[in-house]
Structures are given as C-alpha cells and as structure tokens.
Design a protein around this motif. Structure first.
Motif, PDB file in Angstrom:
ATOM      1  N   ALA A 161      -5.454  18.741  10.167  1.00  0.00           N
ATOM      2  CA  ALA A 161      -5.924  17.540  10.874  1.00  0.00           C
ATOM      3  C   ALA A 161      -6.378  16.468   9.904  1.00  0.00           C
ATOM      4  N   GLU A 162      -6.545  16.833   8.644  1.00  0.00           N
ATOM      5  CA  GLU A 162      -6.947  15.860   7.632  1.00  0.00           C
ATOM      6  C   GLU A 162      -6.151  16.119   6.366  1.00  0.00           C
ATOM      7  N   MET A 163      -5.634  15.073   5.767  1.00  0.00           N
ATOM      8  CA  MET A 163      -4.838  15.198   4.543  1.00  0.00           C
ATOM      9  C   MET A 163      -5.323  14.193   3.510  1.00  0.00           C
ATOM     10  N   ARG A 164      -5.147  14.559   2.268  1.00  0.00           N
ATOM     11  CA  ARG A 164      -5.497  13.620   1.199  1.00  0.00           C
ATOM     12  C   ARG A 164      -4.470  12.485   1.187  1.00  0.00           C
ATOM     13  N   VAL A 165      -4.966  11.264   1.194  1.00  0.00           N
ATOM     14  CA  VAL A 165      -4.082  10.089   1.199  1.00  0.00           C
ATOM     15  C   VAL A 165      -3.586   9.838  -0.220  1.00  0.00           C
ATOM     16  N   PRO A 166      -2.285   9.746  -0.428  1.00  0.00           N
ATOM     17  CA  PRO A 166      -1.780   9.420  -1.774  1.00  0.00           C
ATOM     18  C   PRO A 166      -2.333   8.072  -2.235  1.00  0.00           C
ATOM     19  N   HIS A 167      -2.722   8.009  -3.488  1.00  0.00           N
ATOM     20  CA  HIS A 167      -3.242   6.761  -4.068  1.00  0.00           C
ATOM     21  C   HIS A 167      -4.335   6.172  -3.171  1.00  0.00           C
ATOM     22  N   GLU A 168      -5.334   6.981  -2.888  1.00  0.00           N
ATOM     23  CA  GLU A 168      -6.319   6.595  -1.876  1.00  0.00           C
ATOM     24  C   GLU A 168      -7.116   5.341  -2.248  1.00  0.00           C
ATOM     25  N   ASP A 169      -7.390   5.145  -3.548  1.00  0.00           N
ATOM     26  CA  ASP A 169      -8.117   3.923  -3.934  1.00  0.00           C
ATOM     27  C   ASP A 169      -7.258   2.685  -3.676  1.00  0.00           C
ATOM     28  N   PHE A 170      -5.985   2.809  -3.996  1.00  0.00           N
ATOM     29  CA  PHE A 170      -5.057   1.707  -3.751  1.00  0.00           C
ATOM     30  C   PHE A 170      -4.932   1.442  -2.249  1.00  0.00           C
ATOM     31  N   PHE A 171      -4.967   2.511  -1.474  1.00  0.00           N
ATOM     32  CA  PHE A 171      -4.922   2.401  -0.015  1.00  0.00           C
ATOM     33  C   PHE A 171      -6.058   1.499   0.465  1.00  0.00           C
ATOM     34  N   ASN A 172      -7.276   1.788   0.004  1.00  0.00           N
ATOM     35  CA  ASN A 172      -8.428   0.967   0.416  1.00  0.00           C
ATOM     36  C   ASN A 172      -8.314  -0.456  -0.112  1.00  0.00           C
ATOM     37  N   THR A 173      -7.911  -0.575  -1.385  1.00  0.00           N
ATOM     38  CA  THR A 173      -7.825  -1.898  -2.000  1.00  0.00           C
ATOM     39  C   THR A 173      -6.862  -2.787  -1.242  1.00  0.00           C
ATOM     40  N   GLN A 174      -5.722  -2.233  -0.864  1.00  0.00           N
ATOM     41  CA  GLN A 174      -4.722  -3.014  -0.148  1.00  0.00           C
ATOM     42  C   GLN A 174      -5.253  -3.517   1.180  1.00  0.00           C
ATOM     43  N   ILE A 175      -6.029  -2.697   1.852  1.00  0.00           N
ATOM     44  CA  ILE A 175      -6.611  -3.124   3.131  1.00  0.00           C
ATOM     45  C   ILE A 175      -7.570  -4.283   2.904  1.00  0.00           C
ATOM     46  N   GLN A 176      -8.401  -4.154   1.869  1.00  0.00           N
ATOM     47  CA  GLN A 176      -9.340  -5.242   1.559  1.00  0.00           C
ATOM     48  C   GLN A 176      -8.590  -6.530   1.203  1.00  0.00           C
ATOM     49  N   VAL A 177      -7.506  -6.385   0.457  1.00  0.00           N
ATOM     50  CA  VAL A 177      -6.713  -7.555   0.065  1.00  0.00           C
ATOM     51  C   VAL A 177      -6.124  -8.236   1.287  1.00  0.00           C
ATOM     52  N   ARG A 178      -5.595  -7.436   2.198  1.00  0.00           N
ATOM     53  CA  ARG A 178      -4.984  -8.021   3.385  1.00  0.00           C
ATOM     54  C   ARG A 178      -6.027  -8.673   4.287  1.00  0.00           C
ATOM     55  N   ILE A 179      -7.194  -8.079   4.343  1.00  0.00           N
ATOM     56  CA  ILE A 179      -8.275  -8.704   5.121  1.00  0.00           C
ATOM     57  C   ILE A 179      -8.654 -10.049   4.498  1.00  0.00           C
ATOM     58  N   ALA A 180      -8.742 -10.069   3.170  1.00  0.00           N
ATOM     59  CA  ALA A 180      -9.070 -11.316   2.470  1.00  0.00           C
ATOM     60  C   ALA A 180      -7.981 -12.356   2.691  1.00  0.00           C
ATOM     61  N   GLN A 181      -6.737 -11.907   2.665  1.00  0.00           N
ATOM     62  CA  GLN A 181      -5.629 -12.837   2.891  1.00  0.00           C
ATOM     63  C   GLN A 181      -5.666 -13.427   4.294  1.00  0.00           C
ATOM     64  N   MET A 182      -6.023 -12.586   5.266  1.00  0.00           N
ATOM     65  CA  MET A 182      -6.119 -13.088   6.646  1.00  0.00           C
ATOM     66  C   MET A 182      -7.209 -14.147   6.750  1.00  0.00           C
ATOM     67  N   ALA A 183      -8.335 -13.883   6.083  1.00  0.00           N
ATOM     68  CA  ALA A 183      -9.430 -14.859   6.113  1.00  0.00           C
ATOM     69  C   ALA A 183      -9.001 -16.143   5.421  1.00  0.00           C
ATOM     70  N   GLN A 184      -8.266 -15.973   4.321  1.00  0.00           N
ATOM     71  CA  GLN A 184      -7.784 -17.129   3.569  1.00  0.00           C
ATOM     72  C   GLN A 184      -6.794 -17.943   4.403  1.00  0.00           C
ATOM     73  N   ASP A 185      -5.931 -17.237   5.108  1.00  0.00           N
ATOM     74  CA  ASP A 185      -4.959 -17.914   5.972  1.00  0.00           C
ATOM     75  C   ASP A 185      -5.669 -18.728   7.052  1.00  0.00           C
ATOM     76  N   ASP A 186      -6.709 -18.117   7.624  1.00  0.00           N
ATOM     77  CA  ASP A 186      -7.461 -18.827   8.659  1.00  0.00           C
ATOM     78  C   ASP A 186      -8.095 -20.094   8.100  1.00  0.00           C
ATOM     79  N   ALA A 187      -8.681 -19.937   6.905  1.00  0.00           N
ATOM     80  CA  ALA A 187      -9.340 -21.089   6.293  1.00  0.00           C
ATOM     81  C   ALA A 187      -8.317 -22.170   5.931  1.00  0.00           C
ATOM     82  N   ARG A 188      -7.160 -21.721   5.449  1.00  0.00           N
ATOM     83  CA  ARG A 188      -6.125 -22.662   5.038  1.00  0.00           C
ATOM     84  C   ARG A 188      -5.583 -23.443   6.231  1.00  0.00           C
TER      85      ARG A 188
END
Lengths: 203, 214
Positions: free
Chosen positions: B56-83
């Motif tokens: 029911a639970e598995m280790r996510v490959p490249h888990e730090d990158f997984f989190n980083t990418q989510i943060q980046v996309r959230i930042a991009q969405m905020a940036q898009d809104d501001a733009r």
C-alpha cells in the motif's frame, strides 16, 4: 475510505498543515506531499503498472490537490480527499489509454468465457507462495495485473491494496454494488488464469 | 459460468463480507460441493497473495526531485497568475513577440529559447534568478524550468521532445540584464560580462526583429 497515516505525537496534524496550505504556505503542503507520496505513488503504480507514468500521475494528483485546496471543506480526511483525486487522475489516464486502443487490455473480450472450475482454477492444495520465492511471485502478479482491463485493475487495487469495502468502491467508481462484486469475481478469475502455471508448478 | 448470485456469494465469502448466518449457510454449501470448495479456497489464496505482494506504500523514485518539481509547478502557477495581471506592460509586449510563429529559430528543431533575467544582478546569486518567459517553436513541446540549489543550476525540462542525438549542440543565452529604449522601441540584452548579446526591435513593417550583438 483509506485512512490517513497515523501521526506521531508532536507531529503536525494534517488539519493544521492543510489550513496553512490553504493560506498559501507551500512548505506546509510540502510536508503533506512527503507524508503521502509513498501511498499515492503505490496506488498510481499498481493502477498504471509503469514507473514513469505513475510518478507523473502521482505528481499531477498533488498539483490538482493544491489547486483544489480552497474548496477543501475538512468534512473528509485530507488523505481520503487526496486519494480520490489521485484515483480519478490515474483512472482517466487508463481510460484514455484504452480508448487509444493499444491492445494491452484484453480481458474484457474474454471475461464471460472464463468458466468457473475450468483450467483457470488451480488443482489440489497449492501453496504458490511456498513454491516460488516471494520476489518471483510478486513479479508474476504484477505482470498479471498489467494485463487486466482498467475496470478490473481498479477494483483489485481498491479492494486488495486499499482494503476498501464494497460500498466504498461503488461510491468511488461510481457503480452498483453488484457491478463491484462481478468485477471482483472476474478480475480474480482472470488473475488465476494468468497465474495458472504458477499454481501448476507448485503442485 | 456461474449465476451472478453464486459469484457474489463466493466473492463476499472470500472478502469476509458475509454476516454469520450467511457465512454458515455458504460453508455448508461448500461441504456439499467439492468443486466450489476448491475454487473458493484457491481464490482466497490468490487474494492473500495479492495483499502480500501489492504494498500500500512504495518508495517514490527520486523522492526529493518529486517534491521539488511540485514546488516548482506551484511557483510557476503563482507566477502565471501574477503575470496575467501585468499583461499590459512593455515587457508583456516584448514577450508576446516571442510567442509569435515567426520566432521559430531552428525551424523543425524543437529548441527552446529562454530568457533569463536576474532579479538582483549585483549579487550574481543564481538562486535569485527568475524565468520570465519561455517559448518553444514546436507547440507539441512544453518547456519547464526549475532551480536546483544543490547543483546551483537552472534546469530546463522539455516534455514532448523527440529523441535528440547526443552530438547535437544545444545552447541558450544567459541574459543578466536588459535595457529598454522606449524611443527606439527596442530592448538590448546583456550577458554576465556586460556585453550586449541580443537586441529586440521592430523592422520598418512593424514586425519583431532579433539582432545578435557583440
């Protein structure tokens, strides 16, 4: 529905993290991602059976959750809510893949010709786990699941991995209770058919 | 093929979804029907194997990158809104140029052109860089970027790109600052050495024009 991960004493609760996330705190949301990424990824992986696609879809689920956070009302647990999003994202992907018709899912055409008690049924008192090493059987199971249709794969994951009750599965899909039971029956028959040689080997 | 009711009884017995009365009745039936009993036993064994081998639970490959990418996309969405709220700025006009079809630099090649603008040129701190705009001539290709603090680098991700031969040279322009000249309707971009490398302006017909400098 799937329960939230138990939190250690002193660990920030989901509720607090969600409230902070709703206020725009991306660090709080990052903690939620870390807390649930393993379970969400496991679900998407079991459904998709492809590491790269499952990774992308799990990530997509968290992004959709972030976007939808303003509408989260706290009347359901965060994980239950997140799980629904991830499930829908993954299942939509599976349906699109099926529509594209790459021929991977073949059990819908054979569902009603698998006769109970036919060759699909292993003979004698078998112990497949004892006959093959766990890793080997695990691999065979993954391969067999990959050949199931999206609908059958879905009920197997929801029941066997997440342990959802029939009513919960019916509400999530959504479909009738009878459909849930029928799909579970034929999904298991199909898996038995796929794993037939495993049972024979151990006999 | 079984009657649906029989299938459902079998499934409910395997999953422990029967009440005591139903279970007793069904198990009496199993005693009378060896074939059904065998099938029930084997299907229950399969179910047990599935639960054992499907975590029911598995280790996510490249888990730090997984989190980083989510943060980046959230930042991009905020940036898009501001733009979106600043669409009328002069920069907005220039960036619109970069989205026009004529801007295809390599024709069929799906190269991405990125404009990198430092928020704080004096510090030279790469972590403060900001991607203002990206453009891909091939509309099937999506360009995403994020800053990797560990590598001290801005990473460009191109989704949908065909396989690129290893020998192909891919280059970009690292813009450190820019100067807008309203009277000439032009913008000159400078690299980290202060050298002018590119000027964006309009030709006599009013079409956008890129002029390499230096």
């Amino acid at each position: 529905m799937p329960a939230s991960a138990s939190t250690d004493p002193g660990e920030v609760s989901d509720l607090d993290l969600v409230k902070r996330s709703q206020a725009g705190d991306t660090r709080a949301f990052d903690v939620l991602v870390t807390r649930y990424r393993g379970r969400i990824y496991a679900m998407t992986y079991h459904l998709i059976q492809n590491e790269t696609e499952a990774w992308d879809l799990a990530q997509e689920a968290f992004i959709k959750a972030w976007r939808a956070l303003p509408s989260f009302k706290h009347d359901a647990g965060f994980y239950t809510w997140l799980y629904r999003i991830a499930h829908n994202v993954s299942y939509d992907w599976l349906r699109k893949k099926k529509i594209q018709g790459d021929g991977e899912f073949d059990d819908e055409r054979t569902e009603h010709r698998v006769a109970a008690g036919a060759e699909a049924t292993p003979r004698g008192d078998l112990a497949p786990d004892a006959a093959l090493r766990n890793a080997e059987l695990g691999q065979r199971i993954q391969e067999a699941i990959a050949k199931l249709s999206p609908e059958h794969r879905q009920v197997i994951v929801l029941r066997e991995v997440e342990g959802l009750a029939y009513e919960e599965i019916a509400a999530l899909i959504p479909c009738s209770l009878g459909t849930v039971m029928s799909r579970l029956f034929y999904a298991r028959k199909k898996l038995q058919e796929q794993l037939h040689d495993v049972y024979e080997t151990s006999n | 093929m079984k009657h649906p009711t029989e299938e459902h009884d079998l499934i409910r017995w395997i999953d422990g979804e029967m009440n005591e009365t139903e279970r007793t009745t069904f198990e009496e039936r199993l005693k009378q029907d060896p074939a059904l009993a065998t099938e029930a036993r084997q299907m229950r064994a399969l179910s047990s194997s599935l639960r054992t081998h499907l975590p029911a639970e598995m280790r996510v490959p490249h888990e730090d990158f997984f989190n980083t990418q989510i943060q980046v996309r959230i930042a991009q969405m905020a940036q898009d809104d501001a733009r979106a709220k600043q669409a009328s700025s002069s920069w907005g006009d220039i960036l619109q140029w970069m989205r026009q079809p004529w801007f295809a630099l390599a024709g069929t090649a799906a190269l991405a052109v990125l404009g990198f603008f430092m928020l704080s040129p004096a510090t030279g701190d790469a972590s403060e860089s900001m991607i203002l705009s990206s453009y891909t001539p091939n509309t099937n290709v999506q360009a995403r970027t994020y800053h990797d603090n560990g590598a001290e680098a801005t990473v460009l991700m191109l989704d949908g790109l065909d396989a690129v031969p290893a020998e192909r040279k891919v280059s970009g322009i690292n813009i450190q600052r820019s100067e807008v000249e309203p009277e000439l309707a032009s913008t000159t971009m400078y690299d980290h050495k202060g050298t002018a490398v590119l000027m964006i302006s309009r030709d006599a017909l009013g079409n956008p024009m890129l002029t390499p400098r230096g």
